[in-house]
Design a protein around this motif. Structure first.
Motif, short mmCIF file in Angstrom:
data_model
loop_
_atom_site.label_atom_id
_atom_site.label_comp_id
_atom_site.label_asym_id
_atom_site.label_seq_id
_atom_site.Cartn_x
_atom_site.Cartn_y
_atom_site.Cartn_z
N LEU A 20 7.61 -15.21 -13.89
CA LEU A 20 7.42 -14.85 -15.23
C LEU A 20 5.87 -14.38 -14.85
O LEU A 20 4.89 -14.61 -14.16
N ARG A 21 5.43 -13.00 -15.41
CA ARG A 21 4.31 -12.50 -15.80
C ARG A 21 3.99 -12.09 -17.34
O ARG A 21 4.83 -11.13 -17.37
N LEU A 22 3.19 -12.67 -17.67
CA LEU A 22 2.83 -12.33 -19.20
C LEU A 22 1.19 -12.04 -19.19
O LEU A 22 0.49 -13.09 -19.04
N ARG A 23 0.54 -10.88 -19.66
CA ARG A 23 -0.65 -11.07 -19.71
C ARG A 23 -1.12 -10.07 -20.81
O ARG A 23 -0.49 -8.95 -21.01
N ASP A 24 -2.14 -10.41 -21.62
CA ASP A 24 -2.45 -9.75 -22.94
C ASP A 24 -3.36 -8.73 -22.40
O ASP A 24 -4.08 -8.64 -21.17
N GLU A 25 -3.27 -7.42 -23.12
CA GLU A 25 -4.10 -6.49 -22.73
C GLU A 25 -5.60 -6.63 -23.03
O GLU A 25 -6.51 -5.87 -22.30
N THR A 26 -6.03 -7.62 -23.50
CA THR A 26 -7.44 -8.05 -23.35
C THR A 26 -8.13 -8.72 -22.45
O THR A 26 -9.37 -8.93 -22.03
N PHE A 27 -7.16 -9.26 -21.46
CA PHE A 27 -7.63 -10.05 -20.46
C PHE A 27 -8.26 -9.11 -19.36
O PHE A 27 -7.75 -8.14 -19.05
N ASP A 28 -9.59 -9.30 -18.98
CA ASP A 28 -10.44 -8.56 -18.01
C ASP A 28 -10.73 -9.42 -16.88
O ASP A 28 -11.71 -10.17 -16.86
N PRO A 29 -10.44 -9.15 -15.57
CA PRO A 29 -10.41 -9.77 -14.52
C PRO A 29 -11.75 -9.46 -14.10
O PRO A 29 -12.54 -9.88 -13.00
N ALA A 30 -12.74 -8.29 -14.60
CA ALA A 30 -14.00 -8.04 -14.18
C ALA A 30 -14.83 -8.87 -14.82
O ALA A 30 -16.11 -8.97 -14.69
N LEU A 32 -14.62 -12.82 -15.31
CA LEU A 32 -14.04 -14.06 -14.90
C LEU A 32 -14.66 -15.06 -15.82
O LEU A 32 -14.11 -16.22 -16.08
N GLY A 33 -16.04 -15.01 -15.96
CA GLY A 33 -16.89 -16.10 -16.64
C GLY A 33 -16.45 -16.20 -18.06
O GLY A 33 -17.02 -17.18 -18.56
N ALA A 34 -15.56 -15.39 -18.76
CA ALA A 34 -15.27 -15.53 -20.18
C ALA A 34 -13.80 -16.42 -20.18
O ALA A 34 -13.35 -16.69 -21.16
N TYR A 35 -13.34 -16.75 -19.05
CA TYR A 35 -12.00 -17.20 -18.99
C TYR A 35 -12.09 -18.85 -18.10
O TYR A 35 -12.88 -18.96 -17.32
N ASN A 36 -11.15 -19.60 -18.63
CA ASN A 36 -10.82 -20.75 -17.76
C ASN A 36 -9.30 -20.30 -17.32
O ASN A 36 -8.47 -19.85 -17.65
N LEU A 37 -9.19 -21.05 -15.84
CA LEU A 37 -7.91 -21.03 -14.97
C LEU A 37 -7.38 -22.26 -14.88
O LEU A 37 -8.03 -23.13 -14.26
N TYR A 38 -6.13 -22.15 -15.28
CA TYR A 38 -5.43 -23.42 -15.07
C TYR A 38 -4.11 -23.07 -14.15
O TYR A 38 -3.62 -22.16 -14.41
N VAL A 53 -12.24 -18.68 -23.28
CA VAL A 53 -13.09 -19.43 -23.77
C VAL A 53 -13.31 -19.41 -25.19
O VAL A 53 -13.38 -20.24 -26.20
N GLU A 54 -14.11 -18.24 -25.39
CA GLU A 54 -14.81 -18.21 -26.67
C GLU A 54 -13.60 -18.15 -27.91
O GLU A 54 -13.93 -18.74 -29.02
N ARG A 55 -12.47 -17.44 -27.50
CA ARG A 55 -11.59 -17.25 -28.54
C ARG A 55 -10.48 -18.51 -28.67
O ARG A 55 -9.72 -18.58 -29.47
N ARG A 56 -10.54 -19.11 -27.82
CA ARG A 56 -9.54 -20.37 -27.56
C ARG A 56 -8.31 -19.80 -27.58
O ARG A 56 -7.40 -20.38 -28.34
N ASN A 267 -4.28 -26.29 -32.10
CA ASN A 267 -5.77 -25.84 -32.08
C ASN A 267 -6.22 -25.06 -30.96
O ASN A 267 -7.27 -24.87 -30.68
N VAL A 268 -5.29 -24.28 -30.39
CA VAL A 268 -5.68 -22.97 -29.73
C VAL A 268 -4.74 -22.15 -29.99
O VAL A 268 -3.59 -22.32 -30.42
N GLN A 269 -4.99 -20.73 -29.55
CA GLN A 269 -4.04 -19.63 -29.82
C GLN A 269 -3.25 -19.23 -28.56
O GLN A 269 -3.78 -19.55 -27.39
N TYR A 270 -2.28 -18.37 -28.91
CA TYR A 270 -1.69 -17.95 -27.70
C TYR A 270 -1.30 -16.38 -28.02
O TYR A 270 -0.96 -16.15 -29.01
N SER A 271 -1.57 -15.53 -27.13
CA SER A 271 -1.13 -14.10 -27.01
C SER A 271 0.26 -13.80 -27.48
O SER A 271 1.17 -14.64 -27.26
N TYR A 272 0.46 -12.91 -28.15
CA TYR A 272 1.75 -12.41 -28.61
C TYR A 272 2.64 -12.19 -27.57
O TYR A 272 4.08 -12.26 -27.64
N ARG A 273 1.98 -11.91 -26.45
CA ARG A 273 2.78 -11.66 -25.09
C ARG A 273 3.65 -12.98 -24.71
O ARG A 273 4.96 -13.11 -24.08
#
Length: 291
Positions: A20-30, A32-38, A53-56, A267-273
Motif C-alpha cells: 500500500l502507498r498513499l501520499r497526499d500531494e501536500t507531503f514535502d520530504p524537503a 521533514l521538521g514539519a512531520y512526525n514519522l510513525y 504536526v501543525e495541521r494534525r 481529534n486528528v485529520q486524515y488525507s482524502y487519499r
C-alpha cells in the motif's frame, strides 16, 4: 482485498513495490521538521505513517513486506525512511515479549529481570520500557537489537522505541473517554491477535499467536469467559487485519452477538487519499500519534 496504490508526483516512490502507498500531494520530504514519522514493525512487515504536526493530519500511509535484512534494508531502498530531520519518530515493534506492570512497582534498571518472568531475552534482543501516564502503567518489552541500533543511528534522540501494545492502549484511552463502558477489543495482526479489556482501568492485555479463524475465536471466547464477559450481551470491537467478508469475522459473529468494527483515532485529520482504506485498519499505527 487488493491494496490501492497512489503517490504524489512530487515524491519519488520506493524501489520496493509496496502493499500500500498513499501520499497526499501536500507531503514535502524537503521539510521533514514539519512531520512526525510513525513506524510499526512486525517480523515480515513494516507499516509507515506520516502526520503533519501543525495541521494534525495524516498525509502518508504505506505498507511493505520486509526484504532480507529487515527495516534497515528497506530504508536503504526507500525515498524518505533513512532521512533525518523529522519532528519526531516513533517505532513500535510487535510480538509477545512484553509485560505491563503498575508504575509504582517499576524500578529503572530492573527491566531485564522483570521481563524474564515472562520471556527470556535472546542475545540478539534489547530490553526497553515505556510509560503510560494515563493508565499509570509501565510496558517492559524486548526488541531486536539491530533494529534498535538502526533507530538510534538513523534518527538520534528524535527516535523512540516502544511496543505496539503501548500504541494500541494509547489510542484506546484517547478514543474511549472517561465514562466508556467495560469492553473487549480485538486487534488481529500478522500471525498475532492482541486482546484488551478496558473499563475504568485496564483489566487485560495480551498477545496470542494466531494463524486461523478458529484461533481468533478460541482466544476471544477464552478471555471473555475468564473476565466474565457475555458473548451474547457484551460488545466486542475489532480493528486490524480483517475484512467484513473474511472467514475470521464470519466465524467470530457466530459466537459473539455484538461484534463490530472500530474507527480511526479521533481529534486528528486524515488525507482524502486514505479514504480507500477501511477505517478499522492501521489503528495501532495511527495511535502512535498519542503514545
Amino acid at each position: 482485498m487488493p491494496a490501492p496504490t497512489s503517490s504524489a508526483s512530487s515524491v519519488s516512490p520506493s524501489a520496493l513495490p509496496p502493499l500500500l502507498r498513499l501520499r497526499d500531494e501536500t507531503f514535502d520530504p524537503a521539510n521533514l521538521g514539519a512531520y512526525n514519522l510513525y513506524l510499526l514493525a512486525s517480523p515480515a512487515r513494516l507499516q509507515v505513517a506520516v502526520a503533519d504536526v501543525e495541521r494534525r493530519k495524516f498525509v502518508v500511509l504505506e505498507d511493505y513486506q520486509l526484504p532480507l535484512g529487515g527495516v534497515p534494508a528497506l530504508a536503504t531502498q526507500h525515498d524518505f525512511l533513512g532521512l533525518r530531520g523529522w519532528n519526531a519518530v516513533r517505532l513500535a515493534v510487535t510480538g509477545r515479549a512484553f509485560t505491563l506492570l503498575p508504575a509504582p512497582l517499576f524500578r529503572a534498571g530492573d527491566e531485564a529481570a522483570t521481563l524474564r518472568l515472562h520471556h527470556t531475552p535472546t542475545p540478539t534482543e534489547v530490553v526497553r520500557h515505556t510509560t503510560h501516564p494515563g493508565l499509570e502503567l509501565v510496558n517492559v518489552f524486548a526488541a531486536d537489537a539491530t533494529l534498535a541500533e538502526w533507530l538510534t543511528a538513523t534518527y538520534g534522540a528524535t527516535g523512540r522505541l516502544l511496543h505496539h501494545t503501548s500504541a494500541l492502549l494509547a489510542g484506546l484511552v484517547h478514543q474511549r473517554g472517561a465514562a466508556s463502558p467495560r469492553r473487549l477489543y480485538l486487534n488481529p495482526g500478522p500471525q498475532e491477535l492482541t486482546l484488551v479489556v478496558l473499563g475504568q482501568h485496564l483489566e487485560y492485555c495480551n498477545v496470542f499467536p494466531c494463524t486461523t479463524a478458529e484461533d481468533v475465536v478460541y482466544y476471544t471466547i477464552l478471555v471473555m469467559q475468564e473476565l466474565a464477559l457475555d458473548p451474547d450481551q457484551d460488545d466486542v470491537t475489532v480493528w486490524g487485519e480483517l475484512t467484513p467478508d473474511s472467514a475470521v469475522f464470519s466465524l467470530l459473529r457466530t459466537y459473539v452477538r455484538n461484534v463490530h468494527f472500530g474507527t480511526r483515532p479521533g481529534n486528528v485529520q486524515y488525507s482524502y487519499r486514505l479514504n480507500d482504506v477501511f477505517e478499522y485498519r492501521y489503528f495501532d499505527l495511527f495511535s502512535l500519534h498519542f503514545a
